[in-house]
Design an enzyme around this catalytic site. Structure first.
Site, mmCIF file in Angstrom:
data_model
loop_
_atom_site.group_PDB
_atom_site.id
_atom_site.type_symbol
_atom_site.label_atom_id
_atom_site.label_comp_id
_atom_site.label_asym_id
_atom_site.label_seq_id
_atom_site.Cartn_x
_atom_site.Cartn_y
_atom_site.Cartn_z
ATOM 1 N N ALA A 44 57.673 7.820 -47.897
ATOM 2 C CA ALA A 44 56.548 7.033 -47.893
ATOM 3 C C ALA A 44 55.660 6.324 -48.789
ATOM 4 O O ALA A 44 54.908 5.553 -48.815
ATOM 5 C CB ALA A 44 55.575 7.751 -46.820
ATOM 6 N N LEU A 219 59.097 8.723 -68.746
ATOM 7 C CA LEU A 219 59.166 9.619 -69.856
ATOM 8 C C LEU A 219 57.367 9.929 -69.957
ATOM 9 O O LEU A 219 57.122 10.142 -71.076
ATOM 10 C CB LEU A 219 59.498 9.058 -71.211
ATOM 11 C CG LEU A 219 60.921 8.953 -71.568
ATOM 12 C CD1 LEU A 219 61.245 8.060 -72.689
ATOM 13 C CD2 LEU A 219 61.782 10.000 -71.416
ATOM 14 N N ASP A 246 45.196 11.920 -62.874
ATOM 15 C CA ASP A 246 46.236 12.677 -61.594
ATOM 16 C C ASP A 246 47.533 12.151 -61.663
ATOM 17 O O ASP A 246 47.528 10.830 -61.322
ATOM 18 C CB ASP A 246 45.478 12.773 -60.293
ATOM 19 C CG ASP A 246 46.554 13.500 -59.318
ATOM 20 O OD1 ASP A 246 47.493 13.995 -59.673
ATOM 21 O OD2 ASP A 246 46.050 13.726 -58.196
ATOM 22 N N ASP A 252 56.996 7.881 -58.154
ATOM 23 C CA ASP A 252 57.358 7.135 -56.826
ATOM 24 C C ASP A 252 56.744 5.669 -57.059
ATOM 25 O O ASP A 252 57.523 4.767 -56.388
ATOM 26 C CB ASP A 252 56.712 7.827 -55.660
ATOM 27 C CG ASP A 252 57.215 9.243 -55.436
ATOM 28 O OD1 ASP A 252 58.246 9.587 -55.673
ATOM 29 O OD2 ASP A 252 56.229 9.893 -54.614
HETATM 30 P P1 ADP Z 1 57.862 11.791 -62.663
HETATM 31 O O1 ADP Z 1 56.184 12.119 -62.086
HETATM 32 O O2 ADP Z 1 58.620 11.281 -61.755
HETATM 33 O O3 ADP Z 1 57.940 12.729 -63.656
HETATM 34 P P2 ADP Z 1 56.698 10.299 -65.024
HETATM 35 O O4 ADP Z 1 55.545 11.471 -65.203
HETATM 36 O O5 ADP Z 1 57.440 10.096 -65.854
HETATM 37 O O6 ADP Z 1 57.374 10.406 -63.605
HETATM 38 O O7 ADP Z 1 55.808 9.034 -64.718
HETATM 39 C C1 ADP Z 1 56.415 7.858 -64.240
HETATM 40 C C2 ADP Z 1 55.805 6.677 -64.831
HETATM 41 O O8 ADP Z 1 54.402 6.478 -64.838
HETATM 42 C C3 ADP Z 1 56.174 6.743 -66.232
HETATM 43 O O9 ADP Z 1 57.402 6.389 -66.848
HETATM 44 C C4 ADP Z 1 55.004 5.927 -66.938
HETATM 45 O O10 ADP Z 1 54.953 4.458 -67.094
HETATM 46 C C5 ADP Z 1 53.725 6.428 -66.148
HETATM 47 N N1 ADP Z 1 53.002 7.384 -66.406
HETATM 48 C C6 ADP Z 1 52.950 8.696 -66.109
HETATM 49 N N2 ADP Z 1 52.249 9.442 -66.822
HETATM 50 C C7 ADP Z 1 51.396 8.724 -67.665
HETATM 51 C C8 ADP Z 1 50.385 8.735 -68.782
HETATM 52 N N3 ADP Z 1 49.754 10.096 -69.142
HETATM 53 N N4 ADP Z 1 50.139 7.790 -69.239
HETATM 54 C C9 ADP Z 1 50.515 6.362 -68.980
HETATM 55 N N5 ADP Z 1 51.397 6.129 -68.138
HETATM 56 C C10 ADP Z 1 52.046 7.321 -67.379
#
Ligand code: ADP
Length: 301
Positions: A44, A219, A246, A252
């Site tokens: 969703a 990442l 957050d 997703d």
């Molecule tokens: P998941 O929640 O599946 O572990 P990630 O934390 O890697 O995935 O987050 C997915 C994407 O969201 C990242 O590839 C990045 O582009 C963006 N993102 C996540 N956290 C940050 C952050 N602190 N600052 C900027 N972009 C972020």
């Protein structure tokens, strides 16, 4: 020619959140804050994230014939998601019972409910939806045998994007269908069986060797890494610097944006660069679906 830019096959959950001073010990009762209820579930989340960006998206999922199911259907429809593929009944709507303590740490119990009853038969019965989609994406909050059926029966020319979350070892024919397989570091390690190597570049090459046509590794604040098995290219894609509030649901939103842009014909690195901007926007607001940006909000960054 296609009715849908993106068909998401996956979970739909109600997230029930209570703030607590501390978690109860066995046999103990503690008082918490007022309950807040949010539409969630990786399926969703993805279909809604894509629709908010302007994609024509559809959801194939199962919810219960109950108030939580109606909440999910209403929130999807309000965002413009086509819900003709949402099946109703068979079990209560899946829920995540979430307690949050003052330090922000979560404890979560998930009851998959209706998500566990989305069966391979349901996939076979939805042939018209699959034939009408440019891209199909899935995650693992529904039975693996159901995801396997999707990968095996996908019409020719329809692109398949899989985020194996929560992670599990994947059958060869599922891996071979992925274009791309989208994983974070933890998911990469589980899919690889723990032999991830030192750098994300190593993990990407090891994952490609398992058979997917392409791999994307997210990442967090560092963005993502893309690896294309056809060209052999491996490249980093940075994420914009933002003030993270957050990170719930950012992965997703990233995957939905990536899948949509690939369906529009963008190259992997280009689509991932857009998806990183969407993921970054999503972490600047609280919540999952509540935090997903429109296309205008993404281009304003
Ligand atoms: P998941 O929640 O599946 O572990 P990630 O934390 O890697 O995935 O987050 C997915 C994407 O969201 C990242 O590839 C990045 O582009 C963006 N993102 C996540 N956290 C940050 C952050 N602190 N600052 C900027 N972009 C972020």
């Amino acid at each position: 020619m296609y009715d849908y830019d993106l068909l998401v096959v996956g979970s739909a959950n109600a997230d029930l959140v209570i703030g607590v001073e501390r978690r109860p010990a066995p046999g103990e009762t503690v008082l918490g804050s007022d309950l807040s209820v949010h539409p969630g579930g990786k399926g969703a989340n993805q279909s809604l994230a894509a629709a908010r960006l302007g994609a024509r998206s559809a959801l194939l999922a199962r919810v219960g014939d109950d108030a939580h199911g109606r909440l999910l259907l209403d929130s999807q429809r309000a965002a413009g998601v086509d819900t003709t593929g949402v099946l109703v009944g068979g079990a209560p709507t899946g829920i995540a019972l979430i307690t949050v303590d003052p330090s922000g740490d979560n404890s979560i119990v998930v009851s998959p409910g209706a998500n566990a009853r989305l069966t391979p038969d349901d996939i076979r019965a939805a042939g018209a939806l699959f034939a009408a989609a440019r891209v199909v994406s899935a995650q693992l909050e529904i039975p693996l045998e159901t995801v396997t059926e999707v990968a095996r029966t996908l019409p020719a020319g329809v692109r398949f994007v899989l985020n194996p979350s929560p992670p599990a070892p994947l059958p060869d024919d599922v891996l071979a269908a992925c274009d791309p397989l989208v994983v974070n570091e933890h998911e990469a390690a589980v899919v690889l069986g723990g032999t991830a190597g030192d750098s994300p570049e190593d993990w990407a090459r090891a994952l490609l060797a398992l058979g997917p046509r392409s791999v994307v590794i997210t990442l967090g604040a560092a963005g993502a890494l893309v690896a294309d098995g056809r060209t052999g290219t491996v490249a980093r894609v940075p994420s914009p610097r933002v003030e993270a509030v957050d990170t719930t649901g950012a992965g997703d939103a990233f995957t939905a944006a990536l899948a949509w842009r690939l369906g529009l014909g963008e190259e992997l690195a280009e689509a991932a660069a857009f998806a990183a901007r969407v993921g970054a926007a999503a972490v600047t607001k609280a919540g999952a679906q509540e935090s997903y940006p429109t296309a205008d909000e993404v281009s304003a960054r």
